[in-house]
Design a protein around this motif. Sequence first.
Motif, PDB file in Angstrom:
ATOM      1  N   GLY A 193      40.462  46.526  42.456  1.00 52.44           N
ATOM      2  CA  GLY A 193      40.444  45.586  43.569  1.00 52.44           C
ATOM      3  C   GLY A 193      39.784  44.274  43.191  1.00 52.44           C
ATOM      4  O   GLY A 193      40.322  43.185  43.451  1.00 52.44           O
ATOM      5  N   VAL A 242      42.056  42.270  40.784  1.00 56.34           N
ATOM      6  CA  VAL A 242      43.125  41.423  41.319  1.00 56.34           C
ATOM      7  C   VAL A 242      42.548  40.130  41.888  1.00 56.34           C
ATOM      8  O   VAL A 242      43.168  39.060  41.787  1.00 56.34           O
ATOM      9  CB  VAL A 242      43.977  42.178  42.359  1.00 56.34           C
ATOM     10  N   CYS A 243      41.346  40.190  42.467  1.00 55.11           N
ATOM     11  CA  CYS A 243      40.710  38.967  42.952  1.00 55.11           C
ATOM     12  C   CYS A 243      40.401  38.026  41.796  1.00 55.11           C
ATOM     13  O   CYS A 243      40.588  36.806  41.897  1.00 55.11           O
ATOM     14  CB  CYS A 243      39.431  39.304  43.716  1.00 55.11           C
ATOM     15  N   VAL A 263      43.634  36.369  40.455  1.00 57.65           N
ATOM     16  CA  VAL A 263      44.154  35.305  41.312  1.00 57.65           C
ATOM     17  C   VAL A 263      43.238  34.071  41.289  1.00 57.65           C
ATOM     18  O   VAL A 263      43.700  32.946  41.470  1.00 57.65           O
ATOM     19  CB  VAL A 263      44.310  35.839  42.754  1.00 57.65           C
ATOM     20  N   THR A 264      41.946  34.274  41.027  1.00 57.02           N
ATOM     21  CA  THR A 264      40.960  33.195  41.121  1.00 57.02           C
ATOM     22  C   THR A 264      40.914  32.310  39.886  1.00 57.02           C
ATOM     23  O   THR A 264      40.829  31.077  39.992  1.00 57.02           O
ATOM     24  CB  THR A 264      39.558  33.784  41.376  1.00 57.02           C
ATOM     25  N   TRP A 280      47.591  35.726  48.651  1.00 54.59           N
ATOM     26  CA  TRP A 280      47.000  36.785  49.469  1.00 54.59           C
ATOM     27  C   TRP A 280      47.810  38.069  49.441  1.00 54.59           C
ATOM     28  O   TRP A 280      47.244  39.164  49.490  1.00 54.59           O
ATOM     29  CB  TRP A 280      46.855  36.292  50.905  1.00 54.59           C
ATOM     30  N   ILE A 310      46.774  40.036  46.531  1.00 57.35           N
ATOM     31  CA  ILE A 310      45.462  40.637  46.748  1.00 57.35           C
ATOM     32  C   ILE A 310      45.568  41.860  47.656  1.00 57.35           C
ATOM     33  O   ILE A 310      44.977  42.917  47.381  1.00 57.35           O
ATOM     34  CB  ILE A 310      44.490  39.597  47.335  1.00 57.35           C
ATOM     35  N   GLY A 349      47.203  44.576  45.717  1.00 61.85           N
ATOM     36  CA  GLY A 349      46.309  44.986  44.645  1.00 61.85           C
ATOM     37  C   GLY A 349      45.215  45.914  45.140  1.00 61.85           C
ATOM     38  O   GLY A 349      44.916  46.945  44.518  1.00 61.85           O
ATOM     39  N   TRP A 350      44.619  45.578  46.287  1.00 63.69           N
ATOM     40  CA  TRP A 350      43.594  46.442  46.850  1.00 63.69           C
ATOM     41  C   TRP A 350      44.191  47.761  47.333  1.00 63.69           C
ATOM     42  O   TRP A 350      43.574  48.819  47.213  1.00 63.69           O
ATOM     43  CB  TRP A 350      42.861  45.734  47.988  1.00 63.69           C
ATOM     44  N   ILE A 352      35.203  37.171  43.948  1.00 64.67           N
ATOM     45  CA  ILE A 352      35.657  38.244  43.074  1.00 64.67           C
ATOM     46  C   ILE A 352      34.848  39.510  43.334  1.00 64.67           C
ATOM     47  O   ILE A 352      35.344  40.620  43.187  1.00 64.67           O
ATOM     48  CB  ILE A 352      35.537  37.810  41.598  1.00 64.67           C
ATOM     49  N   THR A 390      33.070  39.763  49.973  1.00 66.59           N
ATOM     50  CA  THR A 390      33.868  39.038  50.953  1.00 66.59           C
ATOM     51  C   THR A 390      33.088  37.889  51.585  1.00 66.59           C
ATOM     52  O   THR A 390      31.865  37.829  51.517  1.00 66.59           O
ATOM     53  CB  THR A 390      34.344  39.976  52.068  1.00 66.59           C
TER      54      THR A 390
END
Length: 261
Positions: A21, A24-25, A28-29, A40, A43, A46-47, A143, A146
């Motif tokens: 999880g 994937v953040c 993307v970052t 999104w 993400i 991915g999660w 990453i 939240t």
Amino acid sequence: MPSSDIFIGEVVGTAVLVLLGGGVCAAVTFKRSKAFEAGWVAIAFGWGFAVLTGAYIAIGVSGAHLNPAVTIGLAIEGGTEWSDVPLYILSEMIGAMLGATLVWLSYYGQFLDHLTARQSDAAEPAGSATAPKRDEPGPVLGIFSTAPEIRNSWQNLVTEIIATTVLVIAILTQGLNQDGDGLGALGALITALVVVSIGLSLGGPTGYAINPARDLGPRLVHAALPLPNKGSSDWSYAWVPVAGPLIGGALAGGLYNIAFA
């Protein structure tokens, strides 16, 4: 259930959950990632796949809670002994911290490149748009944990409560049409799809922690890692993705006992 099974299953399963999880953040970052700005939807899926993988690994060992909110919900529903709850939650926290550390190791070069660039930005005038501020969370924190799009603690708390209640009640009601025997490994797939749905539908306001260990464990790792110019770990907000999911898990357990048991 033996304590060793709970510990091993929850540590390994939660570590894999957070590794994939958080991974994937990170993908993307970071600009120097092949998945940069994938968005999104990437993400959310991915999660979901991260939950699926972690749950399949742990389900035959510990039952694959992987989430203190799920553990609380199951304890209230009666499927988990209250005496096992502290071990479940401790194991989930350890696993989440391990998974976050593995994300850092997997993307070490990208972390270094990104934070070096921020260090160069810090040499710009204090009023510049790119100059980082020590007391504000930077993009790297996303990453690990939240953050809300609109910072309103009570709205953010309610969002997390609602989203987690949906998750845990979906888990508790699995298999009710199967004479109460449950769905076994198929339940992991259903849970993963529920997580994707929550991410797409309810994840926009807060980033949908829906799991205290998934948020707090990596946040602690963010605070501890020697990352220059990483920004703050946003401790003023950190209580929301812990309290909200725990309340949501408890509500789901109570709702299950009232409406479905």
